[in-house]
Motif scaffolding. Structure first.
Motif, PDB file in Angstrom:
ATOM      1  N   LEU A 276      49.301 -21.433 -59.476  1.00  0.00           N
ATOM      2  CA  LEU A 276      48.979 -22.589 -60.325  1.00  0.00           C
ATOM      3  C   LEU A 276      49.262 -22.248 -61.799  1.00  0.00           C
ATOM      4  CD1 LEU A 276      47.915 -25.431 -60.698  1.00  0.00           C
ATOM      5  CD2 LEU A 276      45.583 -24.518 -60.689  1.00  0.00           C
ATOM      6  N   GLY A 277      48.932 -21.016 -62.185  1.00  0.00           N
ATOM      7  CA  GLY A 277      49.221 -20.574 -63.554  1.00  0.00           C
ATOM      8  C   GLY A 277      50.716 -20.642 -63.839  1.00  0.00           C
ATOM      9  N   LEU A 278      51.513 -20.233 -62.872  1.00  0.00           N
ATOM     10  CA  LEU A 278      52.972 -20.281 -63.055  1.00  0.00           C
ATOM     11  C   LEU A 278      53.443 -21.734 -63.213  1.00  0.00           C
ATOM     12  CD1 LEU A 278      55.719 -18.600 -62.932  1.00  0.00           C
ATOM     13  CD2 LEU A 278      55.894 -19.562 -60.654  1.00  0.00           C
ATOM     14  N   LEU A 279      52.911 -22.629 -62.382  1.00  0.00           N
ATOM     15  CA  LEU A 279      53.334 -24.036 -62.479  1.00  0.00           C
ATOM     16  C   LEU A 279      52.932 -24.626 -63.843  1.00  0.00           C
ATOM     17  CD1 LEU A 279      52.876 -25.684 -58.968  1.00  0.00           C
ATOM     18  CD2 LEU A 279      54.612 -24.139 -59.776  1.00  0.00           C
ATOM     19  N   HIS A 280      51.786 -24.220 -64.366  1.00  0.00           N
ATOM     20  CA  HIS A 280      51.376 -24.687 -65.694  1.00  0.00           C
ATOM     21  C   HIS A 280      52.294 -24.150 -66.784  1.00  0.00           C
ATOM     22  CE1 HIS A 280      47.398 -26.809 -65.506  1.00  0.00           C
ATOM     23  NE2 HIS A 280      47.562 -26.452 -64.250  1.00  0.00           N
ATOM     24  N   HIS A 281      52.820 -22.947 -66.560  1.00  0.00           N
ATOM     25  CA  HIS A 281      53.676 -22.300 -67.549  1.00  0.00           C
ATOM     26  C   HIS A 281      55.115 -22.863 -67.518  1.00  0.00           C
ATOM     27  CE1 HIS A 281      54.799 -19.076 -70.196  1.00  0.00           C
ATOM     28  NE2 HIS A 281      55.791 -18.758 -69.395  1.00  0.00           N
ATOM     29  N   ALA A 282      55.540 -23.290 -66.338  1.00  0.00           N
ATOM     30  CA  ALA A 282      56.933 -23.717 -66.146  1.00  0.00           C
ATOM     31  C   ALA A 282      57.249 -24.963 -66.983  1.00  0.00           C
ATOM     32  CB  ALA A 282      57.152 -24.028 -64.662  1.00  0.00           C
ATOM     33  N   SER A 283      58.489 -25.076 -67.441  1.00  0.00           N
ATOM     34  CA  SER A 283      58.810 -26.207 -68.337  1.00  0.00           C
ATOM     35  C   SER A 283      58.636 -27.557 -67.634  1.00  0.00           C
ATOM     36  CB  SER A 283      60.215 -26.065 -68.912  1.00  0.00           C
ATOM     37  OG  SER A 283      61.142 -25.912 -67.861  1.00  0.00           O
ATOM     38  N   HIS A 284      59.006 -27.637 -66.340  1.00  0.00           N
ATOM     39  CA  HIS A 284      58.807 -28.930 -65.670  1.00  0.00           C
ATOM     40  C   HIS A 284      57.322 -29.178 -65.389  1.00  0.00           C
ATOM     41  CE1 HIS A 284      59.517 -32.603 -63.695  1.00  0.00           C
ATOM     42  NE2 HIS A 284      59.211 -32.149 -62.489  1.00  0.00           N
ATOM     43  N   GLY A 285      56.568 -28.103 -65.154  1.00  0.00           N
ATOM     44  CA  GLY A 285      55.116 -28.253 -65.010  1.00  0.00           C
ATOM     45  C   GLY A 285      54.539 -28.862 -66.283  1.00  0.00           C
ATOM     46  N   GLN A 286      55.017 -28.383 -67.429  1.00  0.00           N
ATOM     47  CA  GLN A 286      54.516 -28.910 -68.709  1.00  0.00           C
ATOM     48  C   GLN A 286      54.919 -30.375 -68.893  1.00  0.00           C
ATOM     49  OE1 GLN A 286      54.882 -26.317 -72.031  1.00  0.00           O
ATOM     50  NE2 GLN A 286      53.918 -24.664 -70.892  1.00  0.00           N
ATOM     51  N   ARG A 287      56.119 -30.693 -68.438  1.00  0.00           N
ATOM     52  CA  ARG A 287      56.552 -32.102 -68.519  1.00  0.00           C
ATOM     53  C   ARG A 287      55.597 -32.983 -67.698  1.00  0.00           C
ATOM     54  NH1 ARG A 287      61.339 -31.262 -66.744  1.00  0.00           N
ATOM     55  NH2 ARG A 287      62.443 -31.161 -68.722  1.00  0.00           N
ATOM     56  N   LEU A 288      55.260 -32.504 -66.494  1.00  0.00           N
ATOM     57  CA  LEU A 288      54.359 -33.281 -65.635  1.00  0.00           C
ATOM     58  C   LEU A 288      52.942 -33.339 -66.206  1.00  0.00           C
ATOM     59  CD1 LEU A 288      55.595 -32.181 -62.092  1.00  0.00           C
ATOM     60  CD2 LEU A 288      55.891 -34.410 -63.179  1.00  0.00           C
ATOM     61  N   LEU A 289      52.517 -32.269 -66.856  1.00  0.00           N
ATOM     62  CA  LEU A 289      51.173 -32.293 -67.475  1.00  0.00           C
ATOM     63  C   LEU A 289      51.124 -33.345 -68.584  1.00  0.00           C
ATOM     64  CD1 LEU A 289      50.328 -28.476 -67.604  1.00  0.00           C
ATOM     65  CD2 LEU A 289      49.268 -30.214 -66.143  1.00  0.00           C
ATOM     66  N   ARG A 290      52.232 -33.482 -69.310  1.00  0.00           N
ATOM     67  CA  ARG A 290      52.269 -34.522 -70.365  1.00  0.00           C
ATOM     68  C   ARG A 290      52.180 -35.914 -69.754  1.00  0.00           C
ATOM     69  NH1 ARG A 290      55.979 -30.781 -72.597  1.00  0.00           N
ATOM     70  NH2 ARG A 290      57.804 -31.899 -71.821  1.00  0.00           N
ATOM     71  N   LEU A 291      52.551 -36.015 -68.451  1.00  0.00           N
ATOM     72  CA  LEU A 291      52.470 -37.311 -67.748  1.00  0.00           C
ATOM     73  C   LEU A 291      51.155 -37.412 -66.949  1.00  0.00           C
ATOM     74  CD1 LEU A 291      56.166 -37.404 -66.454  1.00  0.00           C
ATOM     75  CD2 LEU A 291      55.196 -38.892 -68.213  1.00  0.00           C
ATOM     76  N   ASN A 292      50.194 -36.551 -67.270  1.00  0.00           N
ATOM     77  CA  ASN A 292      48.869 -36.553 -66.615  1.00  0.00           C
ATOM     78  C   ASN A 292      48.916 -36.239 -65.124  1.00  0.00           C
ATOM     79  OD1 ASN A 292      47.527 -37.237 -69.003  1.00  0.00           O
ATOM     80  ND2 ASN A 292      48.147 -39.378 -68.707  1.00  0.00           N
ATOM     81  N   CYS A 293      49.798 -35.352 -64.723  1.00  0.00           N
ATOM     82  CA  CYS A 293      49.926 -35.027 -63.294  1.00  0.00           C
ATOM     83  C   CYS A 293      49.263 -33.689 -62.957  1.00  0.00           C
ATOM     84  CB  CYS A 293      51.400 -35.003 -62.898  1.00  0.00           C
ATOM     85  SG  CYS A 293      52.221 -36.583 -63.080  1.00  0.00           S
ATOM     86  N   VAL A 294      48.141 -33.398 -63.573  1.00  0.00           N
ATOM     87  CA  VAL A 294      47.499 -32.097 -63.359  1.00  0.00           C
ATOM     88  C   VAL A 294      47.129 -31.880 -61.886  1.00  0.00           C
ATOM     89  CG1 VAL A 294      45.171 -32.907 -64.015  1.00  0.00           C
ATOM     90  CG2 VAL A 294      45.751 -30.504 -64.267  1.00  0.00           C
ATOM     91  N   GLU A 295      46.706 -32.954 -61.201  1.00  0.00           N
ATOM     92  CA  GLU A 295      46.330 -32.808 -59.791  1.00  0.00           C
ATOM     93  C   GLU A 295      47.559 -32.530 -58.912  1.00  0.00           C
ATOM     94  OE1 GLU A 295      43.277 -32.514 -58.620  1.00  0.00           O
ATOM     95  OE2 GLU A 295      42.528 -32.754 -60.661  1.00  0.00           O
ATOM     96  N   ASP A 296      48.700 -33.055 -59.298  1.00  0.00           N
ATOM     97  CA  ASP A 296      49.936 -32.778 -58.556  1.00  0.00           C
ATOM     98  C   ASP A 296      50.258 -31.288 -58.607  1.00  0.00           C
ATOM     99  OD1 ASP A 296      50.005 -35.630 -59.129  1.00  0.00           O
ATOM    100  OD2 ASP A 296      52.039 -35.587 -58.333  1.00  0.00           O
ATOM    101  N   LEU A 297      50.081 -30.685 -59.781  1.00  0.00           N
ATOM    102  CA  LEU A 297      50.370 -29.255 -59.915  1.00  0.00           C
ATOM    103  C   LEU A 297      49.437 -28.442 -59.016  1.00  0.00           C
ATOM    104  CD1 LEU A 297      52.084 -30.180 -62.349  1.00  0.00           C
ATOM    105  CD2 LEU A 297      51.309 -28.173 -63.552  1.00  0.00           C
ATOM    106  N   LYS A 298      48.163 -28.842 -58.999  1.00  0.00           N
ATOM    107  CA  LYS A 298      47.194 -28.130 -58.155  1.00  0.00           C
ATOM    108  C   LYS A 298      47.618 -28.211 -56.698  1.00  0.00           C
ATOM    109  CE  LYS A 298      42.831 -28.678 -60.360  1.00  0.00           C
ATOM    110  NZ  LYS A 298      41.692 -29.545 -60.449  1.00  0.00           N
TER     111      LYS A 298
END
Ligand code: 3SL
Length: 241
Positions: free
Chosen positions: A199-221
């Motif tokens: 999960l830490g890696l997905l948060h660090h990844a550039s596309h993970g960050q793009r998705l976090l900006r779109l409020n997709c935190v649960e998707d990453l989990k």
């Protein structure tokens, strides 16, 4: 068996057809495809082109189809779904065919559709894909990351590494015996480093960050879990899994 990792579909060799090709798009296309099939979806049909998707899906009974479209991480207007696996509940998808087009993942599946066997893998169904490889022992296997518009992605490489690592472990063979290119060794090293904090890696990844900006935190989990779905998305006809 020889494994080859390619970081993007563009990097796959042009004139070769492997025995097995595996598309990986952890965030989020292959995670969504695995989820839909595990939830009872009739099939998933992939398109790189939105117009073509609309044209082909029109021939399907409206109650038996769902249209999913993603561009830039967002839902395509007029489609029932974007590309969040969390929206693919069994109540919604059971018995229906998902027609899907995403920025990168569906392009990868189309790029490899001539391989003798075509699979879709994510972290959530890694074990099912590994079981297939260990049982069938295809001679050449490509694991193809989707990346982002032609560029490298951490999350697809870590998943490629998770698959390669697990194949070596299950078959009890050293990586040097099975690696067809240097990328396999690199992918396993990445996975070994992040294995306990995907999960830490997905948060660090550039596309993970793009998705976090779109409020997709649960998707990453959700997408960071390993081996939680016992499902093998395998192509039955070109573009249909
Ligand atoms: O690029 C893709 O194919 C998608 O998976 C991207 S997204 O995660 O839906 O934004």
């Amino acid at each position: 068996m020889k494994l080859f990792v390619y970081h993007t579909p563009e990097l796959t060799p042009n004139l070769e057809v492997p025995d097995c090709a595996i598309a990986v798009d952890v965030l989020r296309a292959t995670s969504t495809i695995a989820t839909v099939l595990a939830a009872g979806g009739e099939a998933v049909q992939v398109f790189s082109d939105l117009e073509k998707l609309i044209q082909v899906s029109e021939q399907w009974h409206p109650e038996k189809r769902l249209r999913a479209g993603e561009r830039g991480g967002g839902k395509v207007p007029g489609f029932e779904l974007g590309n969040s696996p969390l929206d693919c509940t069994s109540e919604l998808v059971d018995g229906r065919r998902l027609f899907i087009s995403t920025t990168n993942g569906t392009r990868t599946l189309q790029r490899i559709q001539d391989a003798k066997a075509v699979l879709a893998a994510a972290l959530i169904n890694r074990a099912s894909v590994v079981r297939y490889l260990v049982d069938k022992q295809p001679e050449t296997v490509w694991i193809v990351g989707s990346g982002w518009e032609g560029t490298y992605s951490l999350e697809d490489t870590v998943c490629a590494g998770a698959i390669a690592y697990s194949v070596c472990k299950e078959m009890n063979i050293p990586v040097e015996k099975i690696a067809g290119n240097d990328e396999v060794v690199g992918a396993i090293a990445l996975y070994s480093y992040w294995e306990d904090n995907l999960l830490g890696l997905l948060h660090h990844a550039s596309h993970g960050q793009r998705l976090l900006r779109l409020n997709c935190v649960e998707d990453l989990k959700y997408c960071s879990q390993t081996d939680v779905l016992d499902v093998l998305p395998i192509q039955h006809e070109p573009g249909v899994l």
